[in-house]
Motif scaffolding. Structure first.
Motif, PDB file in Angstrom:
ATOM      1  N   LYS A  46       7.567  48.782 -14.674  1.00 46.59           N
ATOM      2  CA  LYS A  46       6.802  47.569 -14.401  1.00 46.59           C
ATOM      3  C   LYS A  46       5.742  47.875 -13.338  1.00 46.59           C
ATOM      4  O   LYS A  46       5.904  48.791 -12.526  1.00 46.59           O
ATOM      5  CB  LYS A  46       7.703  46.413 -14.017  1.00 46.59           C
ATOM      6  N   PRO A  47       4.637  47.112 -13.323  1.00 51.78           N
ATOM      7  CA  PRO A  47       3.591  47.376 -12.337  1.00 51.78           C
ATOM      8  C   PRO A  47       4.064  47.032 -10.924  1.00 51.78           C
ATOM      9  O   PRO A  47       5.057  46.324 -10.754  1.00 51.78           O
ATOM     10  CB  PRO A  47       2.457  46.433 -12.770  1.00 51.78           C
ATOM     11  N   THR A  48       3.370  47.555  -9.935  1.00 53.27           N
ATOM     12  CA  THR A  48       3.653  47.234  -8.537  1.00 53.27           C
ATOM     13  C   THR A  48       2.361  46.885  -7.830  1.00 53.27           C
ATOM     14  O   THR A  48       1.308  47.459  -8.121  1.00 53.27           O
ATOM     15  CB  THR A  48       4.343  48.401  -7.796  1.00 53.27           C
ATOM     16  N   PHE A  49       2.441  45.933  -6.906  1.00 51.12           N
ATOM     17  CA  PHE A  49       1.275  45.534  -6.125  1.00 51.12           C
ATOM     18  C   PHE A  49       0.861  46.676  -5.202  1.00 51.12           C
ATOM     19  O   PHE A  49       1.696  47.335  -4.608  1.00 51.12           O
ATOM     20  CB  PHE A  49       1.615  44.276  -5.304  1.00 51.12           C
ATOM     21  N   ASP A  50      -0.442  46.916  -5.081  1.00 47.80           N
ATOM     22  CA  ASP A  50      -0.933  48.002  -4.243  1.00 47.80           C
ATOM     23  C   ASP A  50      -1.778  47.496  -3.068  1.00 47.80           C
ATOM     24  O   ASP A  50      -1.462  47.790  -1.925  1.00 47.80           O
ATOM     25  CB  ASP A  50      -1.744  48.989  -5.083  1.00 47.80           C
ATOM     26  N   LYS A  51      -2.836  46.702  -3.327  1.00 48.76           N
ATOM     27  CA  LYS A  51      -3.738  46.343  -2.232  1.00 48.76           C
ATOM     28  C   LYS A  51      -4.659  45.179  -2.604  1.00 48.76           C
ATOM     29  O   LYS A  51      -5.116  45.081  -3.728  1.00 48.76           O
ATOM     30  CB  LYS A  51      -4.593  47.565  -1.890  1.00 48.76           C
ATOM     31  N   PHE A  52      -4.929  44.292  -1.599  1.00 53.25           N
ATOM     32  CA  PHE A  52      -5.955  43.255  -1.749  1.00 53.25           C
ATOM     33  C   PHE A  52      -7.305  43.842  -1.366  1.00 53.25           C
ATOM     34  O   PHE A  52      -7.403  44.617  -0.412  1.00 53.25           O
ATOM     35  CB  PHE A  52      -5.701  42.077  -0.798  1.00 53.25           C
ATOM     36  N   LEU A  53      -8.341  43.458  -2.089  1.00 58.95           N
ATOM     37  CA  LEU A  53      -9.701  43.868  -1.771  1.00 58.95           C
ATOM     38  C   LEU A  53     -10.585  42.616  -1.755  1.00 58.95           C
ATOM     39  O   LEU A  53     -11.622  42.555  -2.383  1.00 58.95           O
ATOM     40  CB  LEU A  53     -10.206  44.871  -2.817  1.00 58.95           C
ATOM     41  N   THR A  54     -10.167  41.581  -1.035  1.00 62.93           N
ATOM     42  CA  THR A  54     -10.808  40.274  -1.072  1.00 62.93           C
ATOM     43  C   THR A  54     -12.063  40.226  -0.215  1.00 62.93           C
ATOM     44  O   THR A  54     -12.095  40.758   0.885  1.00 62.93           O
ATOM     45  CB  THR A  54      -9.813  39.200  -0.598  1.00 62.93           C
ATOM     46  N   THR A  55     -13.115  39.568  -0.729  1.00 60.09           N
ATOM     47  CA  THR A  55     -14.367  39.386   0.017  1.00 60.09           C
ATOM     48  C   THR A  55     -14.776  37.918  -0.034  1.00 60.09           C
ATOM     49  O   THR A  55     -14.390  37.187  -0.945  1.00 60.09           O
ATOM     50  CB  THR A  55     -15.509  40.243  -0.574  1.00 60.09           C
ATOM     51  N   THR A  56     -15.555  37.499   0.965  1.00 58.52           N
ATOM     52  CA  THR A  56     -16.113  36.139   0.975  1.00 58.52           C
ATOM     53  C   THR A  56     -17.571  36.218   1.383  1.00 58.52           C
ATOM     54  O   THR A  56     -18.020  37.193   1.972  1.00 58.52           O
ATOM     55  CB  THR A  56     -15.379  35.222   1.982  1.00 58.52           C
ATOM     56  N   ASP A  57     -18.307  35.177   1.045  1.00 61.79           N
ATOM     57  CA  ASP A  57     -19.663  35.009   1.572  1.00 61.79           C
ATOM     58  C   ASP A  57     -19.782  33.560   2.018  1.00 61.79           C
ATOM     59  O   ASP A  57     -18.762  32.896   2.208  1.00 61.79           O
ATOM     60  CB  ASP A  57     -20.733  35.422   0.552  1.00 61.79           C
TER      61      ASP A  57
END
Length: 168
Positions: A46-57
């Motif tokens: 099963k997949p596993t969570f690795d990393k958030f790459l969230t951006t905002t403006d």
């Protein structure tokens, strides 16, 4: 005599229909069993969570999440983001059940593949993206992401991002 021929013809057609129906079910069962066996042979997990790459403006946000794929093919991978927007920081962080919006995410870029070893040619990681505009600066976006493959589902933790205010 004619009645006997018609009766024989009807019986023959009925038997032929039953036999062909059974063959089709057997093929589907064999195909399904083969898919399960192929998944086991390739050692897909099963997949596993690795990393958030969230951006905002200043008027929106983009949620990008990277998952380890478990070695499954790109066509078997999908992601869904669950989120809600708040005009100010809530006094108490919402729970996953309280997030009102659910949307499919799109694949962002190409999946990364293993280049060596026993997993050579199998997918290693994939990034999914979902973007929104039209939010005021200071809006809190709480979210989490689920990624699915042919074996199971992985879920990220619940987190938040803040839409940037203009002038900062």
């Amino acid at each position: 005599m004619k009645t006997l021929r018609i009766l024989k013809l009807c019986m023959l057609l009925t038997v032929a229909g039953i036999i062909s129906g059974c063959d089709k079910e057997d093929e589907e069962t064999t195909s399904s069993t083969t898919n399960v066996e192929n998944t086991k042979k390739r050692n897909i997990t099963k997949p596993t969570f690795d990393k958030f790459l969230t951006t905002t403006d200043t008027d929106g946000f983009s949620v990008r999440v990277r998952f380890k794929t478990g070695g499954d093919s790109e066509s078997n991978l999908s992601a869904t983001v669950h989120w809600s927007a708040y005009s100010q920081k809530p006094s108490k962080a919402p729970t996953k059940r309280e997030l009102e919006k659910t949307e499919s995410m799109r694949q962002y870029g190409s999946a990364v593949y293993h280049n060596t070893g026993s997993k050579k040619g199998m997918t290693e990681s994939i990034v999914f993206d979902k973007s929104h505009a039209g939010y005021n600066g200071g809006t809190y976006i709480y979210y989490y992401v689920e990624c699915k493959n042919s074996v199971g589902t992985a879920t990220s933790s619940l987190t938040y991002t803040i839409v940037k205010r203009s002038g900062y």
